[in-house]
Scaffold this motif. Structure first.
Motif, PDB file in Angstrom:
ATOM      1  N   THR A  10       0.748  -1.071   0.091  1.00  0.00           N
ATOM      2  CA  THR A  10      -0.124  -0.008   0.020  1.00  0.00           C
ATOM      3  C   THR A  10       0.914   1.246   0.056  1.00  0.00           C
ATOM      4  OG1 THR A  10      -0.308  -0.218   2.498  1.00  0.00           O
ATOM      5  CG2 THR A  10      -2.084  -1.058   1.112  1.00  0.00           C
ATOM      6  N   ARG A  14       0.878   3.758  -3.045  1.00  0.00           N
ATOM      7  CA  ARG A  14       0.287   5.049  -2.739  1.00  0.00           C
ATOM      8  C   ARG A  14       1.141   6.285  -3.177  1.00  0.00           C
ATOM      9  NH1 ARG A  14       0.325   4.455   2.124  1.00  0.00           N
ATOM     10  NH2 ARG A  14      -1.948   3.662   2.254  1.00  0.00           N
ATOM     11  N   THR A  36      -8.450  12.139  -3.898  1.00  0.00           N
ATOM     12  CA  THR A  36      -8.286  10.723  -3.045  1.00  0.00           C
ATOM     13  C   THR A  36      -9.323  10.616  -1.871  1.00  0.00           C
ATOM     14  OG1 THR A  36      -6.424  11.162  -1.756  1.00  0.00           O
ATOM     15  CG2 THR A  36      -6.157  10.514  -4.126  1.00  0.00           C
ATOM     16  N   GLY A  37      -9.260  11.786  -1.260  1.00  0.00           N
ATOM     17  CA  GLY A  37      -9.887  11.557  -0.070  1.00  0.00           C
ATOM     18  C   GLY A  37      -8.879  11.199   1.072  1.00  0.00           C
ATOM     19  N   MET A  38      -7.524  11.201   0.954  1.00  0.00           N
ATOM     20  CA  MET A  38      -6.731  10.799   1.905  1.00  0.00           C
ATOM     21  C   MET A  38      -6.230  11.893   2.652  1.00  0.00           C
ATOM     22  SD  MET A  38      -3.098  10.739   0.064  1.00  0.00           S
ATOM     23  CE  MET A  38      -3.320   9.816  -1.096  1.00  0.00           C
ATOM     24  N   CYS A  86      -6.035   1.854  -7.262  1.00  0.00           N
ATOM     25  CA  CYS A  86      -6.888   2.864  -6.437  1.00  0.00           C
ATOM     26  C   CYS A  86      -7.844   1.705  -5.617  1.00  0.00           C
ATOM     27  CB  CYS A  86      -7.927   3.384  -7.474  1.00  0.00           C
ATOM     28  SG  CYS A  86      -7.035   5.062  -8.129  1.00  0.00           S
ATOM     29  N   SER A  90      -8.184   1.538  -1.643  1.00  0.00           N
ATOM     30  CA  SER A  90      -9.591   1.884  -1.263  1.00  0.00           C
ATOM     31  C   SER A  90      -9.930   3.193  -1.453  1.00  0.00           C
ATOM     32  CB  SER A  90      -9.727   1.563   0.095  1.00  0.00           C
ATOM     33  OG  SER A  90      -9.618   0.054   0.443  1.00  0.00           O
ATOM     34  N   TYR A  91      -9.130   3.941  -2.757  1.00  0.00           N
ATOM     35  CA  TYR A  91      -9.524   5.210  -3.279  1.00  0.00           C
ATOM     36  C   TYR A  91     -10.397   4.985  -4.532  1.00  0.00           C
ATOM     37  CZ  TYR A  91      -5.954   6.705  -0.153  1.00  0.00           C
ATOM     38  OH  TYR A  91      -4.872   7.051   0.724  1.00  0.00           O
ATOM     39  N   ASN A  93     -13.082   6.698  -5.880  1.00  0.00           N
ATOM     40  CA  ASN A  93     -13.553   7.766  -6.492  1.00  0.00           C
ATOM     41  C   ASN A  93     -12.550   8.577  -7.335  1.00  0.00           C
ATOM     42  OD1 ASN A  93     -15.998   6.923  -5.424  1.00  0.00           O
ATOM     43  ND2 ASN A  93     -15.868   8.100  -3.729  1.00  0.00           N
ATOM     44  N   VAL A  94     -11.306   8.093  -7.431  1.00  0.00           N
ATOM     45  CA  VAL A  94     -10.330   8.906  -8.124  1.00  0.00           C
ATOM     46  C   VAL A  94     -10.631   9.035  -9.516  1.00  0.00           C
ATOM     47  CG1 VAL A  94      -7.666   8.955  -8.682  1.00  0.00           C
ATOM     48  CG2 VAL A  94      -8.493   8.363  -6.573  1.00  0.00           C
TER      49      VAL A  94
END
Length: 96
Positions: A10, A14, A36-38, A86, A90-91, A93-94
């Motif tokens: 990961t 990433r 990404t929402g990270m 992605c 678990s991203y 929606n990229v």
């Protein structure tokens, strides 16, 4: 049976994703977070760690980043496997 990705996997993926985002005009921490929402700290730490996979970046005074050298990383592989990257991270929606 789904195998949980390792921290090594990961972390590597990433870094590839963040480098790819920077190279595609998602070149600020806020833009990476939006894409990404990270968490902010994760985005910042990932950018700082890109040199560990030999990806060279520059930062402008406005906080924008630019990839200057992909090193041994094949950015076309990232592009062609973006969905997989992605999903592992678990991203989901990229969109680039």
């Amino acid at each position: 049976m789904t195998i949980k990705p390792s921290k090594t996997q990961t972390s590597f993926l990433r870094r590839l994703l963040v480098a790819y985002l920077i190279d595609n005009d998602f070149n600020t921490v806020p833009k990476i977070i939006d894409a990404t929402g990270m968490p902010r700290r994760t985005a910042q730490d990932t950018i700082k760690a890109l040199h560990e996979i030999e990806v060279k970046i520059e930062q402008s005074a406005r906080g924008e980043y630019r990839i200057t050298d992909w090193g041994a990383v094949n950015k076309d592989w990232v592009k062609n496997n973006l969905r997989h990257v992605c999903e592992v991270l678990s991203y989901l929606n990229v969109e680039i």
